[in-house]
Design a protein around this motif. Structure first.
Motif, mmCIF file in Angstrom:
data_model
loop_
_atom_site.group_PDB
_atom_site.id
_atom_site.type_symbol
_atom_site.label_atom_id
_atom_site.label_comp_id
_atom_site.label_asym_id
_atom_site.label_seq_id
_atom_site.Cartn_x
_atom_site.Cartn_y
_atom_site.Cartn_z
ATOM 1 N N THR A 38 -2.353 -5.225 -4.815
ATOM 2 C CA THR A 38 -1.842 -4.436 -3.695
ATOM 3 C C THR A 38 -1.979 -5.235 -2.416
ATOM 4 O O THR A 38 -3.076 -5.695 -2.062
ATOM 5 N N ALA A 67 1.562 1.785 -5.969
ATOM 6 C CA ALA A 67 0.405 0.897 -6.172
ATOM 7 C C ALA A 67 -0.723 1.681 -6.833
ATOM 8 O O ALA A 67 -1.416 1.182 -7.723
ATOM 9 N N ASP A 101 0.847 -1.194 0.000
ATOM 10 C CA ASP A 101 0.000 0.000 0.000
ATOM 11 C C ASP A 101 0.881 1.242 0.000
ATOM 12 O O ASP A 101 1.161 1.840 1.029
#
Length: 343
Positions: free
Chosen positions: A280, A268, A264
């Motif tokens: 992700t 991403a 994250d």
């Protein structure tokens, strides 16, 4: 038209559907009047830098803030705006300085976040914080105030609007010879987002992807160079571009990739925004509020609790649940997204 973007890269990407929808509506109205609008991005070195190489019709200028601690310099903006007053300033951050400068310059249309009690400085205030909807959707009320529309339209990022033309050249210089590749974004300042144990998960993922016929390309920022070098050394045949690209160049590389795997982090979100398959790995952040936005983006996380003895022994997880996701699962999901993209 001046747009002050948020500080973090992911938040900038979340604001793109609002921006794209506003730009399409206002450009059409301006064209009907025989007028051309000039869009200017202003923001922090991380956020506004995404537009540093952009096509002029998308973002004509990217202004990196030069005030103390990377904050806006309101006096510089005020002097500039008095010489060439903008029609509109929209503040998609909670910057008091920028809101004040726009008010003092008597900019006729001023939109911004009202949570920090700045409503009096705006002609079009809207609430943003602590709403039970995805961050991208929180801009819908502002879009409706400015255009009468409330539907947000996804904006695809790539070389056609962001630039980054040198990205493929950097990839070739690193040793890429045209084979399909997957980009891997492993780094972030937030430890609770990382995929531990990193010296095991990432090299294993690279080995599995290599066995599927993909070259692995490591991407990241200057702060992640040392970690990238360490991980890449454990993944023979992979290409390490950590800290070697601009944001538009990294996005151009992601746009041409077969897919991306990331934690994250900002990359991403840029990967998802290119429309390419993107997996992700989530840490503690809730997907309904911050999951990457894109037609081929999937966010995954591990179990909320350890599911078998010894799972977390021998390394510090920093509270992340990403460590409970095995590389085999990641490869399987990525291949499924790739198959969908081909169809």
């Amino acid at each position: 038209m001046w747009i002050r973007w948020p500080r973090q890269l992911g938040d900038v990407v979340f604001a793109l559907p609002f921006f794209g929808s506003l730009q399409a509506a206002w450009n059409a109205e301006a064209a009907a009047l025989g007028v051309t609008l000039r869009w200017v991005a202003v923001g922090h070195a991380i956020g506004a830098a995404l537009f540093s190489e952009a096509a002029p019709e998308f973002i004509a200028e990217s202004v990196i803030e030069s005030g103390g601690q990377g904050k806006p310099d309101p006096w510089h903006l005020l002097r500039r705006w008095r010489k060439a007053p903008p029609v509109c300033v929209i503040n998609l951050s909670q910057s008091i300085r920028l809101a004040l400068a726009a008010w003092m310059a008597r900019v006729p249309i001023r939109g911004g976040i009202s949570d920090n009690r700045l409503s009096l400085l705006y002609t079009h205030p809207f609430k943003y914080r602590d709403l039970p909807v995805h961050l991208a959707q929180r801009y819908e009320p502002l879009l409706e105030l400015l255009t009468g529309q409330h539907h947000l339209q996804w904006v695809r990022l790539g070389r056609h609007n962001l630039g980054g033309a040198q990205g493929p050249e950097l990839l070739r210089a690193a040793g890429w010879t045209g084979e399909p590749y997957v980009t891997l974004a492993f780094g972030t300042r937030g430890h609770v987002k990382r995929w531990f144990p990193e010296m095991g998960t990432w090299p294993e993922l690279a080995r599995l992807l290599s066995a599927e016929g993909f070259r692995c390309v490591w991407l990241g920022g200057p702060d992640e160079v040392a970690l990238g070098k360490e991980i890449a050394a454990l993944a023979p045949g992979s290409l390490d571009l950590t800290g070697k690209t601009s944001l538009p160049e990294a996005c151009a590389i992601q746009e041409a990739a077969a897919g991306t795997v990331a934690i994250d982090t900002g990359l991403a979100h840029t990967a998802a925004a290119t429309g390419r398959p993107t997996i992700t790995l989530m840490g503690h952040s809730p997907e309904p509020l911050i999951a990457p936005v894109g037609p081929m983006a999937v966010a995954i996380r591990g179990s909320a609790v350890d599911s078998y003895p010894g799972e977390s022994e021998g390394f510090e997880t920093h509270g992340s649940v990403a460590h409970r996701v095995h590389p085999v699962r990641v490869v399987g999901l990525l291949k499924a997204l790739m198959a969908e993209a081909r169809s």
